[in-house]
Design a protein around this motif. Structure first.
Motif, PDB file in Angstrom:
ATOM      1  N   ALA A  78       0.846  -1.189   0.000  1.00 17.75           N
ATOM      2  CA  ALA A  78       0.000   0.000   0.000  1.00 17.75           C
ATOM      3  C   ALA A  78       0.882   1.241   0.000  1.00 17.75           C
ATOM      4  O   ALA A  78       1.918   1.279   0.660  1.00 17.75           O
ATOM      5  CB  ALA A  78      -0.893  -0.008   1.232  1.00 17.75           C
ATOM      6  N   SER A  79       0.474   2.241  -0.752  1.00 17.44           N
ATOM      7  CA  SER A  79       1.260   3.468  -0.778  1.00 17.44           C
ATOM      8  C   SER A  79       1.094   4.171   0.564  1.00 17.44           C
ATOM      9  O   SER A  79       0.043   4.088   1.197  1.00 17.44           O
ATOM     10  CB  SER A  79       0.816   4.366  -1.925  1.00 17.44           C
ATOM     11  OG  SER A  79      -0.554   4.672  -1.789  1.00 17.44           O
ATOM     12  N   PRO A  80       2.121   4.874   1.007  1.00 20.25           N
ATOM     13  CA  PRO A  80       2.021   5.538   2.312  1.00 20.25           C
ATOM     14  C   PRO A  80       0.969   6.640   2.282  1.00 20.25           C
ATOM     15  O   PRO A  80       0.750   7.287   1.261  1.00 20.25           O
ATOM     16  CB  PRO A  80       3.419   6.116   2.535  1.00 20.25           C
ATOM     17  CG  PRO A  80       4.046   6.162   1.184  1.00 20.25           C
ATOM     18  CD  PRO A  80       3.398   5.089   0.367  1.00 20.25           C
ATOM     19  N   LYS A  81       0.315   6.830   3.409  1.00 20.15           N
ATOM     20  CA  LYS A  81      -0.682   7.883   3.519  1.00 20.15           C
ATOM     21  C   LYS A  81       0.048   9.222   3.596  1.00 20.15           C
ATOM     22  O   LYS A  81       1.040   9.345   4.314  1.00 20.15           O
ATOM     23  CB  LYS A  81      -1.519   7.689   4.774  1.00 20.15           C
ATOM     24  CG  LYS A  81      -2.324   6.427   4.774  1.00 20.15           C
ATOM     25  CD  LYS A  81      -3.046   6.275   6.096  1.00 20.15           C
ATOM     26  CE  LYS A  81      -3.770   4.960   6.175  1.00 20.15           C
ATOM     27  NZ  LYS A  81      -4.393   4.761   7.482  1.00 20.15           N
ATOM     28  N   THR A  82      -0.445  10.207   2.869  1.00 16.89           N
ATOM     29  CA  THR A  82       0.173  11.527   2.897  1.00 16.89           C
ATOM     30  C   THR A  82      -0.890  12.599   3.074  1.00 16.89           C
ATOM     31  O   THR A  82      -2.064  12.392   2.771  1.00 16.89           O
ATOM     32  CB  THR A  82       0.957  11.817   1.602  1.00 16.89           C
ATOM     33  OG1 THR A  82       0.049  11.762   0.497  1.00 16.89           O
ATOM     34  CG2 THR A  82       2.076  10.811   1.386  1.00 16.89           C
ATOM     35  N   VAL A  83      -0.450  13.738   3.569  1.00 14.83           N
ATOM     36  CA  VAL A  83      -1.313  14.907   3.688  1.00 14.83           C
ATOM     37  C   VAL A  83      -0.521  16.086   3.142  1.00 14.83           C
ATOM     38  O   VAL A  83       0.687  16.175   3.348  1.00 14.83           O
ATOM     39  CB  VAL A  83      -1.778  15.136   5.148  1.00 14.83           C
ATOM     40  CG1 VAL A  83      -0.627  15.393   6.077  1.00 14.83           C
ATOM     41  CG2 VAL A  83      -2.770  16.265   5.232  1.00 14.83           C
ATOM     42  N   SER A  84      -1.210  16.960   2.414  1.00 13.63           N
ATOM     43  CA  SER A  84      -0.545  18.101   1.788  1.00 13.63           C
ATOM     44  C   SER A  84      -1.266  19.397   2.136  1.00 13.63           C
ATOM     45  O   SER A  84      -2.484  19.403   2.364  1.00 13.63           O
ATOM     46  CB  SER A  84      -0.545  17.947   0.264  1.00 13.63           C
ATOM     47  OG  SER A  84       0.099  16.765  -0.109  1.00 13.63           O
TER      48      SER A  84
END
Length: 67
Positions: free
Chosen positions: A16-22
Motif C-alpha cells: 500500500a502506498s504511504p498515507k500523505t497529507v498536503s
C-alpha cells in the motif's frame, strides 16, 4: 484416485502506498486518508485535528500546517 494438487498461492499484493497529507487539502480528503481524528480543537477560524503522531491545522477547511 490420485490426490488433487493444492491451488497455487495467491499473488502478492503490491504494498500500500504511504498515507500523505498536503497543504491545501480539505478536511474530507484528510479524513478519507487517515480516518477520524482522535481529538479536535477549534480556535476561531482555525481547527487542529489530532491523529496518533500527527497534528493537522486547518483554516477555513483547508490544511495549513502539519506537525
Amino acid at each position: 484416485m490420485a490426490p488433487i494438487a493444492p491451488p497455487p498461492p495467491p499473488a502478492d499484493a503490491p504494498p500500500a502506498s504511504p498515507k500523505t497529507v498536503s497543504i491545501g487539502q480539505t478536511k474530507d480528503q484528510v479524513a478519507a486518508a487517515f480516518g477520524p481524528p482522535t481529538k479536535i480543537a477549534t480556535i476561531g477560524a482555525k481547527e487542529i485535528d489530532y491523529y496518533p503522531n500527527m497534528k493537522i491545522t486547518f483554516v477555513n477547511g483547508k490544511v495549513t500546517d502539519v506537525q
